[in-house]
Design a protein around this motif. Structure first.
Motif, short mmCIF file in Angstrom:
data_model
loop_
_atom_site.label_atom_id
_atom_site.label_comp_id
_atom_site.label_asym_id
_atom_site.label_seq_id
_atom_site.Cartn_x
_atom_site.Cartn_y
_atom_site.Cartn_z
N ARG A 1 -36.48 -40.39 61.23
CA ARG A 1 -36.95 -41.66 60.67
C ARG A 1 -36.91 -41.64 59.15
O ARG A 1 -36.55 -42.65 58.52
CB ARG A 1 -38.35 -41.98 61.19
CG ARG A 1 -38.34 -42.43 62.66
CD ARG A 1 -39.70 -42.91 63.12
NE ARG A 1 -40.73 -41.88 63.08
CZ ARG A 1 -40.95 -40.98 64.03
NH1 ARG A 1 -40.20 -40.98 65.12
NH2 ARG A 1 -41.91 -40.09 63.92
N ALA A 2 -37.25 -40.51 58.53
CA ALA A 2 -37.20 -40.41 57.07
C ALA A 2 -35.77 -40.56 56.56
O ALA A 2 -35.53 -41.22 55.54
CB ALA A 2 -37.79 -39.08 56.61
N VAL A 3 -34.82 -39.96 57.26
CA VAL A 3 -33.42 -40.11 56.87
C VAL A 3 -33.00 -41.58 56.98
O VAL A 3 -32.37 -42.12 56.06
CB VAL A 3 -32.50 -39.21 57.72
CG1 VAL A 3 -31.03 -39.56 57.50
CG2 VAL A 3 -32.75 -37.74 57.42
N PHE A 4 -33.37 -42.24 58.06
CA PHE A 4 -33.01 -43.65 58.21
C PHE A 4 -33.66 -44.51 57.13
O PHE A 4 -33.01 -45.40 56.57
CB PHE A 4 -33.39 -44.18 59.60
CG PHE A 4 -32.32 -43.95 60.63
CD1 PHE A 4 -31.07 -44.52 60.51
CD2 PHE A 4 -32.57 -43.14 61.72
CE1 PHE A 4 -30.08 -44.30 61.45
CE2 PHE A 4 -31.59 -42.91 62.67
CZ PHE A 4 -30.34 -43.49 62.53
N ARG A 5 -34.93 -44.27 56.83
CA ARG A 5 -35.60 -45.06 55.79
C ARG A 5 -34.92 -44.85 54.44
O ARG A 5 -34.65 -45.80 53.71
CB ARG A 5 -37.08 -44.71 55.70
CG ARG A 5 -37.95 -45.37 56.73
CD ARG A 5 -39.44 -45.21 56.42
NE ARG A 5 -39.83 -43.82 56.26
CZ ARG A 5 -40.21 -43.00 57.26
NH1 ARG A 5 -40.26 -43.46 58.50
NH2 ARG A 5 -40.56 -41.76 57.03
N ALA A 6 -34.65 -43.60 54.10
CA ALA A 6 -33.99 -43.30 52.82
C ALA A 6 -32.60 -43.91 52.78
O ALA A 6 -32.19 -44.48 51.76
CB ALA A 6 -33.92 -41.79 52.61
N THR A 7 -31.88 -43.83 53.88
CA THR A 7 -30.53 -44.37 53.96
C THR A 7 -30.54 -45.89 53.74
O THR A 7 -29.75 -46.42 52.97
CB THR A 7 -29.90 -44.04 55.33
OG1 THR A 7 -29.79 -42.62 55.43
CG2 THR A 7 -28.55 -44.67 55.50
N ARG A 8 -31.44 -46.55 54.42
CA ARG A 8 -31.49 -48.01 54.32
C ARG A 8 -31.91 -48.46 52.92
O ARG A 8 -31.38 -49.43 52.40
CB ARG A 8 -32.45 -48.57 55.36
CG ARG A 8 -31.90 -48.46 56.76
CD ARG A 8 -32.91 -48.88 57.80
NE ARG A 8 -32.35 -48.78 59.12
CZ ARG A 8 -32.91 -48.11 60.12
NH1 ARG A 8 -34.07 -47.51 59.95
NH2 ARG A 8 -32.32 -48.04 61.29
N SER A 9 -32.85 -47.74 52.32
CA SER A 9 -33.34 -48.17 51.01
C SER A 9 -32.33 -47.92 49.91
O SER A 9 -32.28 -48.68 48.94
CB SER A 9 -34.67 -47.48 50.69
OG SER A 9 -34.47 -46.11 50.45
N VAL A 10 -31.50 -46.88 50.04
CA VAL A 10 -30.52 -46.56 49.01
C VAL A 10 -29.53 -47.70 48.82
O VAL A 10 -29.18 -48.05 47.70
CB VAL A 10 -29.77 -45.24 49.36
CG1 VAL A 10 -28.51 -45.07 48.54
CG2 VAL A 10 -30.68 -44.05 49.16
N GLU A 11 -29.07 -48.31 49.90
CA GLU A 11 -28.04 -49.35 49.81
C GLU A 11 -28.52 -50.71 50.28
O GLU A 11 -27.72 -51.62 50.43
CB GLU A 11 -26.80 -48.94 50.61
CG GLU A 11 -25.85 -48.14 49.79
CD GLU A 11 -24.40 -48.32 50.20
OE1 GLU A 11 -23.99 -49.43 50.58
OE2 GLU A 11 -23.70 -47.33 50.12
N GLY A 12 -29.80 -50.84 50.55
CA GLY A 12 -30.30 -52.13 51.04
C GLY A 12 -29.65 -52.52 52.36
O GLY A 12 -29.30 -53.67 52.57
#
Length: 166
Positions: free
Chosen positions: A25-36
């Motif tokens: 979940r942390a990877v997905f949150r970070a991934t989504r926030s990096v590129e919107g």
């Protein structure tokens, strides 16, 4: 107790099991926030990855590759087709059936997810002390080996229970 490092394998398994969900979940949150990026469910991303890697697939074939029920793929495809992520086209060999392909929008999103995920994980790994980076690097083949080991357990249990794999 495992004498090689003093850790009980059951304790290691418990800690790993507790860590995997929050890490994913942390990877997905970070991934989504990096590129919107949009908040696509993990199951949709997994289906898109299979379709992108293996080309057009019938829904049943996609379900088999993902080891999920065909009805689950059907539900995913309904939502994904509405979001312009999956295209359903007539099967060239069976006019009554369809095959699934990722849309160009989906392929673009997957590429962006991969870039953003790699970037986020790279920054996190670089922030670790050198010894931890080395330990993590050494653990990657072990973690990769867990996938077939777990799949073998599933197949064995299904065989004992007289069922095929899901």
């Amino acid at each position: 107790m495992d004498s090689s490092n003093g850790r009980d394998p059951d304790e290691v398994a418990l800690e790993l099991g507790r860590l995997l969900g929050p890490l994913r979940r942390a990877v997905f949150r970070a991934t989504r926030s990096v590129e919107g990026l949009p908040d696509l469910p993990e199951a949709q991303i997994e289906l898109l990855r299979v379709l992108a890697a293996e080309g057009p697939l019938a829904p049943r074939e996609a379900a088999a590759r993902l080891r999920i029920a065909p009805s689950t793929v059907s539900n995913l495809v309904k939502a994904m087709a509405a979001a312009d992520l999956v295209e359903r086209t007539p099967d060239p060999h069976d006019a009554r059936a369809v095959v699934l392909t990722p849309s160009s929008r989906a392929l673009d999103l997957l590429a962006r997810y991969d870039r953003a995920s790699t970037s986020a994980l790279s920054r996190a790994v670089r922030a670790l002390p050198a010894a931890d980076r080395e330990t993590l690097s050494a653990a990657l083949p072990v973690l990769d080996g867990l996938v077939p080991a777990l799949e073998a357990q599933v197949a064995s249990a299904a065989g004992r229970n007289g069922r095929g794999t899901p």
